[in-house]
Design a protein around this motif. Structure first.
Motif, PDB file in Angstrom:
ATOM      1  N   ALA A 134      -6.087 -12.556   2.635  1.00  0.00           N
ATOM      2  CA  ALA A 134      -7.181 -13.279   1.837  1.00  0.00           C
ATOM      3  C   ALA A 134      -8.675 -13.285   2.733  1.00  0.00           C
ATOM      4  N   GLY A 135      -8.562 -13.464   3.968  1.00  0.00           N
ATOM      5  CA  GLY A 135      -9.718 -13.590   4.813  1.00  0.00           C
ATOM      6  C   GLY A 135     -10.217 -12.310   5.166  1.00  0.00           C
ATOM      7  N   GLY A 136      -9.521 -11.164   4.696  1.00  0.00           N
ATOM      8  CA  GLY A 136     -10.197  -9.733   4.896  1.00  0.00           C
ATOM      9  C   GLY A 136      -9.723  -9.200   6.278  1.00  0.00           C
ATOM     10  N   TYR A 137      -8.806  -9.827   7.164  1.00  0.00           N
ATOM     11  CA  TYR A 137      -8.565  -9.271   8.330  1.00  0.00           C
ATOM     12  C   TYR A 137      -7.423  -8.231   8.410  1.00  0.00           C
ATOM     13  N   VAL A 138      -6.686  -8.229   7.229  1.00  0.00           N
ATOM     14  CA  VAL A 138      -5.589  -7.342   6.986  1.00  0.00           C
ATOM     15  C   VAL A 138      -5.859  -6.555   5.421  1.00  0.00           C
ATOM     16  N   GLY A 139      -6.052  -5.530   5.181  1.00  0.00           N
ATOM     17  CA  GLY A 139      -5.979  -4.979   3.836  1.00  0.00           C
ATOM     18  C   GLY A 139      -5.037  -5.368   2.852  1.00  0.00           C
ATOM     19  N   ARG A 140      -5.363  -5.562   1.530  1.00  0.00           N
ATOM     20  CA  ARG A 140      -4.655  -6.079   0.660  1.00  0.00           C
ATOM     21  C   ARG A 140      -3.405  -5.066   0.596  1.00  0.00           C
ATOM     22  N   ALA A 141      -3.601  -4.048   0.259  1.00  0.00           N
ATOM     23  CA  ALA A 141      -2.330  -3.219   0.404  1.00  0.00           C
ATOM     24  C   ALA A 141      -1.553  -3.194   1.534  1.00  0.00           C
ATOM     25  N   ASP A 142      -2.072  -3.296   2.848  1.00  0.00           N
ATOM     26  CA  ASP A 142      -1.269  -3.232   3.977  1.00  0.00           C
ATOM     27  C   ASP A 142      -0.350  -4.490   3.845  1.00  0.00           C
ATOM     28  N   ALA A 172      11.404   0.239   7.020  1.00  0.00           N
ATOM     29  CA  ALA A 172      11.168   0.167   8.558  1.00  0.00           C
ATOM     30  C   ALA A 172      10.137   1.105   8.698  1.00  0.00           C
ATOM     31  N   ALA A 173       9.870   2.099   8.174  1.00  0.00           N
ATOM     32  CA  ALA A 173       8.874   3.436   8.408  1.00  0.00           C
ATOM     33  C   ALA A 173       7.555   2.410   8.105  1.00  0.00           C
ATOM     34  N   VAL A 174       7.598   1.830   6.933  1.00  0.00           N
ATOM     35  CA  VAL A 174       6.271   1.037   6.550  1.00  0.00           C
ATOM     36  C   VAL A 174       5.846   0.276   7.659  1.00  0.00           C
ATOM     37  N   VAL A 175       6.839  -0.604   8.029  1.00  0.00           N
ATOM     38  CA  VAL A 175       6.590  -1.649   9.052  1.00  0.00           C
ATOM     39  C   VAL A 175       6.144  -0.913  10.272  1.00  0.00           C
ATOM     40  N   ARG A 176       6.656  -0.143  10.819  1.00  0.00           N
ATOM     41  CA  ARG A 176       6.295   0.609  12.041  1.00  0.00           C
ATOM     42  C   ARG A 176       4.898   1.236  12.107  1.00  0.00           C
ATOM     43  N   ARG A 177       4.605   1.906  10.750  1.00  0.00           N
ATOM     44  CA  ARG A 177       3.187   2.381  10.441  1.00  0.00           C
ATOM     45  C   ARG A 177       2.120   1.424  10.675  1.00  0.00           C
ATOM     46  N   LEU A 178       2.328   0.304  10.093  1.00  0.00           N
ATOM     47  CA  LEU A 178       1.517  -0.649   9.725  1.00  0.00           C
ATOM     48  C   LEU A 178       1.384  -1.530  11.163  1.00  0.00           C
ATOM     49  N   HIS A 179       2.710  -1.563  11.826  1.00  0.00           N
ATOM     50  CA  HIS A 179       2.433  -2.438  13.195  1.00  0.00           C
ATOM     51  C   HIS A 179       1.558  -1.652  14.022  1.00  0.00           C
ATOM     52  N   GLU A 180       1.823  -0.324  14.306  1.00  0.00           N
ATOM     53  CA  GLU A 180       0.956   0.473  15.026  1.00  0.00           C
ATOM     54  C   GLU A 180      -0.281   0.441  14.546  1.00  0.00           C
ATOM     55  N   LYS A 181      -0.648   0.407  13.344  1.00  0.00           N
ATOM     56  CA  LYS A 181      -2.091   0.391  12.975  1.00  0.00           C
ATOM     57  C   LYS A 181      -2.937  -1.121  13.228  1.00  0.00           C
ATOM     58  N   PRO A 184     -14.345   0.498  -1.845  1.00  0.00           N
ATOM     59  CA  PRO A 184     -13.479  -0.257  -1.186  1.00  0.00           C
ATOM     60  C   PRO A 184     -12.826   0.147   0.151  1.00  0.00           C
ATOM     61  N   TRP A 185     -13.097   1.485   0.403  1.00  0.00           N
ATOM     62  CA  TRP A 185     -12.333   2.078   1.627  1.00  0.00           C
ATOM     63  C   TRP A 185     -13.252   1.801   2.871  1.00  0.00           C
ATOM     64  N   TYR A 186     -14.567   1.330   2.715  1.00  0.00           N
ATOM     65  CA  TYR A 186     -15.454   1.294   3.741  1.00  0.00           C
ATOM     66  C   TYR A 186     -15.359   0.432   4.992  1.00  0.00           C
ATOM     67  N   LEU A 187     -15.317  -0.722   4.324  1.00  0.00           N
ATOM     68  CA  LEU A 187     -15.040  -1.870   5.537  1.00  0.00           C
ATOM     69  C   LEU A 187     -13.615  -1.838   6.009  1.00  0.00           C
ATOM     70  N   ARG A 188     -12.682  -1.461   5.206  1.00  0.00           N
ATOM     71  CA  ARG A 188     -11.187  -1.251   5.567  1.00  0.00           C
ATOM     72  C   ARG A 188     -11.082  -0.329   6.498  1.00  0.00           C
ATOM     73  N   LEU A 189     -11.737   0.696   6.407  1.00  0.00           N
ATOM     74  CA  LEU A 189     -11.950   1.848   7.373  1.00  0.00           C
ATOM     75  C   LEU A 189     -12.181   1.402   8.673  1.00  0.00           C
ATOM     76  N   LEU A 190     -13.443   0.431   8.853  1.00  0.00           N
ATOM     77  CA  LEU A 190     -14.047   0.193  10.054  1.00  0.00           C
ATOM     78  C   LEU A 190     -13.103  -0.842  10.655  1.00  0.00           C
TER      79      LEU A 190
END
Length: 998
Positions: free
Chosen positions: A397-405, A466-475, A568-574
């Motif tokens: 909600a605060g924008g610190y993590v992407g909604r999809a993530d 588990a693969a999703v978690v690992r990918r997003l954890h690394e990110k 939508p991708w711009y600030l999420r990218l940064l």
């Protein structure tokens, strides 16, 4: 005994309902008292809906047998048959938990705890659980009452009345009620001790976070104060006795099993420290000695039992310390190292089966969420939840993590926690390992609602999550921005006007008022976009300040953000993608060229998020030409086609410039010489390849528009100068020769006219004013220079070179290379000029003298007036011209006998001359260093000023920006100029010896 026909029918029905051993089930159902079960299709269907129908039936039989009288058995069966909620709850538990089946067999009346049906919106809390535990006046009765409460909770869980998060919260509430009951028993056993102290029990970990497992250590911390008038030493001794007794009540194993272990090892000093401390002692420890992980643990601290006022005092005292923890030195890296250590300590055989601690497990989610909370939560109270999923929602909600993530993490975490719950529920044992036994996997899969191929589906879904978690954890967990945010002072992470102005002045912004306006425009409001900007800007301000012109960097960032604000991708990218934010900051504050290229196509920001190995890596000539030609084919006319080709050129120029800037500005220290050479070579090759592809596309567009598929004459473009040498800079013209050859049956005049029109139209279209930078095509190195025709036939070139060629033209042809058009014609042109540039007998002395005279005349006549010769990168002593003419004279003299010298590239030819012993190694190194430096200066001037130049800028800010590109920090422009003079002075000494023969 049942008749064979009925047996066969029953067997089939049992098999259809999911029984894996229908023969054994048939034998159980043959008992007369089970006739109602055997004959009731609804009951068989209910058994088949459980996680393990065989286990459910077996445990139902045990429960019936345990009933003390036939009337009690009839009551149980009648109630099960008549009441669907009870039937589903009881059979659901019996099919999912062998341990709770054992409990029911020992306490055969406890099944009545499942009779009451609760609507979905009625969930028991601590008070209801305390009521369920009331009357337990010793440890054994407390264990029995606890299991009875757990029975009802598990029934709600397996029937889907509550979801996994609600289950975890109810388990935490049941643990709270149990701790209170155990504390009451311990205090009742030692009333004198209880009178001496105030004792508070603080839940930590999953219990504190309202997300407990079925079987887990309940982590606690004890804090005590003397009762009024009591001695502190005696009070702490008394509190320690009570706390120890509480732990034994919950942890000891009896015939009724244990409740769960109470673990106090998260206290200060761990198991080596006193079990109970005063509040002041806790604070003293945390303020002076606590490690990073201890503050992370305090994130979930929650008073649950004992003196409520003292518990709240404890929480109020330690909470500020939690949200200051990220300011500690190396905080982020410490948390990251701790997570890695956890994985490294796992037994190798368990790593791939670990639901909790392994890669892609629950800890990956929890650590990522907690790290983000601790970094951002110090200024955003909305993030200060001890519950993982609630904190994840707040981060999204605060924008610190992407909604999809966040949605993917939430889904994966719920699935993994559900697996963990059902694993532990079976035998009420503490385990986090996915079983290997087929029957266990089948029961686990069915308990999660996976009825079709439960084993295969379970393993597939587990691996996917588990693969999703690992990918997003690394990110998220290793996001570079985190460390930068954590290093900011608390006041810097919220851009109040006063604090921001002070910070801007301190950082060196020349116009803080304008900068504040930009900040206000970017970060004001309550939108998600503004929230993300408020996270990014404090860090970006520091990165902009690491340049010569932070004001320009911030202004350019605002322009890009305005242009891409609704993307939508711009600030999420940064926020998310590696070093994208830092790369963008470097690019936007490095000068005019890269930001100007970006403003014309802001979507090119996406290139910065793919990393140096992908997004910023230069693309090869073949790939570029393929894209340009495809764009030309799609266009309706020549103007649109060349516009598309120039658009590709603009984007690729930005890619090259951004990679150059990131590679040059990435460190305060000057890049090593080998790295500088590699950067120069990469830029030269990338811009040259891009120019060749642009010319190929423009040629195709012009021919198609005027003649269709085939031009009346074959046509080729030969690159010359730095273009032919693959050494173009950002602002270089494309030096070329145009050559054609009439096709069979085509009149020479018609062919010449067509070729001339192609040349004129190409040059015009490439310089039409537009948003894209022009490409100047210069053919002045052709025979007769500007006085000669811009395009000649191959025969005309041959006749000219045979009769009229001068030494300078052989010299110029050393850089000739086919770049576009008819490959066969290009090859034949190169065969034509090879004897001129690589003369079989070497270069006659009169030609050597002529080349030297030309060079000396160029030095005296072409250097602009008022220019300091020693700082002119092209024509000054030791500059590009000196090095290139020296290398080229060596080629003219020796290339006939040294094939490695037959190259258009300066550094490659210099290396070959050194390897052949024609240039001493130390001389070659001196010339190479000077050439690379002079080339970098020209590239820097173009990047900084946005226009080509051969001398250092006179404007102090531009000069500082050139210095920053070359690796010199603020205030070191003088050092840069002195280093340039020194390098070129040494090179000129070598040139005097090798070129002029001094």
């Amino acid at each position: 005994m049942a008749a064979p026909g009925r047996r066969s029918s029953t067997f089939t029905r049992l098999l259809r309902h999911g029984f894996t051993d229908p023969s054994a089930a048939e034998r159980l159902l043959d008992a007369p008292e089970l006739a109602p079960v055997r004959d009731d299709p609804v009951l068989l269907e209910a058994l088949g809906a459980t996680a393990d129908p065989d286990l459910a039936l077996h445990q139902l039989v045990r429960l019936l047998e345990a009933q003390p009288e036939p009337a009690a058995r009839r009551e149980l069966l009648d109630t099960v048959i008549a009441a669907k909620p009870l039937r589903d709850r009881l059979l659901g538990v019996l099919g999912a938990s062998e341990a709770l089946g054992d409990h029911l067999a020992r306490h055969c009346g406890d099944w009545r705890a499942l009779v009451t049906y609760e609507p979905r919106d009625l969930h028991p809390g601590v008070a209801e659980f305390e009521s369920g535990l009331a009357g337990a006046d010793d440890p054994v009765s407390l264990r029995i009452a606890y299991r009875r409460c757990l029975l009802a909770l598990a029934a709600r869980d397996v029937c889907g009345t509550i979801d996994v998060a609600e289950t975890a919260a109810e388990l935490a509430d049941l643990a709270t009620a149990t701790l209170r009951a155990a504390l009451a028993l311990a205090e009742a056993a030692a009333p004198e001790d209880a009178a001496l102290c105030r004792l508070a029990v603080i839940a930590m970990g999953k219990c504190g976070g309202h997300e407990l497992n079925y079987v887990s250590d309940v982590d606690v911390v004890f804090v005590a104060e003397p009762a009024e008038g009591a001695d502190e030493t005696r009070a702490l001794r008394a509190a320690t006795g009570i706390a120890s007794h509480l732990m034994r009540i919950c942890s000891e194993t009896t015939v009724e099993g244990s409740i769960w272990p109470v673990d106090a090892n998260l206290r200060p000093e761990g198991r080596n420290g006193p079990l109970v401390r005063t509040l002041a002692s806790h604070l003293a420890y945390y303020q002076r000695w606590a490690k990073t992980w201890e503050f992370q643990a305090l994130l979930k601290a929650r008073p649950v039992a004992g003196d409520a006022a003292l518990g709240e005092e404890y929480l109020a005292a330690v909470r500020p310390l939690v949200w200051q923890a990220s300011e500690r030195e190396n905080f982020v890296s410490d948390v990251q190292k701790m997570r890695r250590r956890v994985v490294e300590t796992l037994p190798p055989a368990e790593v791939d089966r670990q639901l909790k601690l392994g890669p892609g497990g629950l800890r990956d989610v929890e650590f990522a969420v907690q790290l983000l909370q601790l970094v951002h939560g110090r200024v955003d109270p909305a993030l200060r939840s001890g519950t993982t999923l609630d904190a994840l929602d707040a981060l999204a909600a605060g924008g610190y993590v992407g909604r999809a993530d966040a949605a993917q993490l939430d889904e994966a975490y719920r699935f993994l926690r559900s697996m963990e719950h059902r694993l532990q529920l079976y035998r009420l044992r503490r385990t986090h390992l996915v079983p290997e036994d087929e029957a266990d996997l089948r029961r686990l899969g069915r308990s999660l609602g996976l009825r079709t191929e439960p084993v295969t589906t379970l393993l597939r879904e587990w691996r996917r999550h588990a693969a999703v978690v690992r990918r997003l954890h690394e990110k998220l967990f290793y996001r570079p921005l985190l460390d930068a945010v954590a290093q900011l002072a608390p006041g810097e992470t919220r851009l109040s006007a006063k604090a921001a102005r002070e910070r801007l002045v301190a950082l060196g912004y020349a116009d803080p008022a304008a900068a504040l306006r930009h900040l206000e425009a970017l970060a004001s409001g309550v939108t998600r976009k503004a929230a993300i900007q408020r996270t990014l800007l404090p860090v970006l301000l520091g990165w902009f300040a690491d340049s010569a012109d932070p004001d320009a960097g911030l202004l350019n960032f605002r322009k890009v953000s305005d242009a891409l604000g609704k993307t939508p991708w711009y600030l999420r990218l940064l926020r998310d993608e590696g070093a994208a934010a830092e790369n963008l900051a470097r690019v936007l504050s490095a000068g005019r060229l890269a930001p100007d290229l970006l403003m014309r196509a802001p979507e090119a920001v996406a290139l910065l998020g793919e990393g140096a190995a992908a997004g910023l890596a230069p693309r090869g000539r073949a790939q570029l030409e393929q894209e340009v030609l495809a764009a030309v084919r799609r266009a309706d006319d020549a103007v649109q086609a060349v516009t598309a080709a120039r658009g590709v050129r603009r984007r690729e120029l930005f890619r090259t410039a951004a990679a150059d800037i990131v590679g040059s500005y990435g460190t305060e220290a000057r890049p090593a010489e080998a790295d500088q050479g590699a950067l120069v070579d990469r830029v030269g090759a990338a811009v040259s390849d891009l120019t060749a592809a642009t010319l190929a596309g423009t040629l195709r567009a012009v021919v198609r528009a005027g003649w269709g598929d085939t031009l009346p004459t074959r046509f080729a473009i030969i690159g010359m100068g730095r273009f032919g040498g693959n050494e173009l800079g950002y602002g270089s013209d494309a030096d070329v020769l145009f050559v054609h050859e009439p096709r069979d049956g085509v009149d020479e005049r018609e062919a010449a006219d067509a070729a001339g029109r192609v040349v004129a139209e190409m040059r015009r279209l490439l310089q039409v004013p537009s948003a894209d930078p022009p490409l100047v095509v210069d053919a002045d190195l052709r025979p007769e220079g500007r006085s000669g025709p811009p395009v000649r036939t191959l025969k005309s070139y041959e006749a000219y070179y045979r009769r009229w060629s001068l030494a300078w033209e052989s010299h110029a042809l050393l850089r000739a290379e086919f770049v576009a058009g008819d490959e066969e014609l290009g090859r034949r042109f190169m065969e034509l000029v090879d004897p001129l540039r690589y003369p079989a007998r070497g270069l006659p002395e009169d030609s050597v003298r002529e080349i030297r005279r030309l060079k000396a005349r160029m030095e005296s006549e072409r250097l602009p007036r008022g220019t300091d010769p020693k700082l002119h990168a092209k024509l000054g002593p030791g500059g590009l011209s000196d090095v290139e003419w020296t290398v080229q004279l060596t080629q003219l003299r020796h290339a006939h006998e040294v094939p490695a010298l037959r190259t258009t590239r300066t550094r490659e030819a210099l290396t070959a001359a050194c390897a052949a012993g024609l240039v001493p190694e130390e001389h070659a190194a001196t010339l190479d260093e000077a050439w690379v430096l002079a080339t970098r200066v020209r590239n820097a001037v173009m990047l900084v000023r946005g226009r080509a130049g051969d001398t250092f800028p006179t404007d102090s800010r531009d000069l500082a920006a050139v210095g920053r590109y070359l690796g010199y920090g603020p205030g070191h422009a003088g050092d840069m100029l002195e280093a340039y003079r020194r390098t070129t002075r040494l090179a000129r000494t070598v040139v005097e010896e090798l070129f002029y023969g001094a």
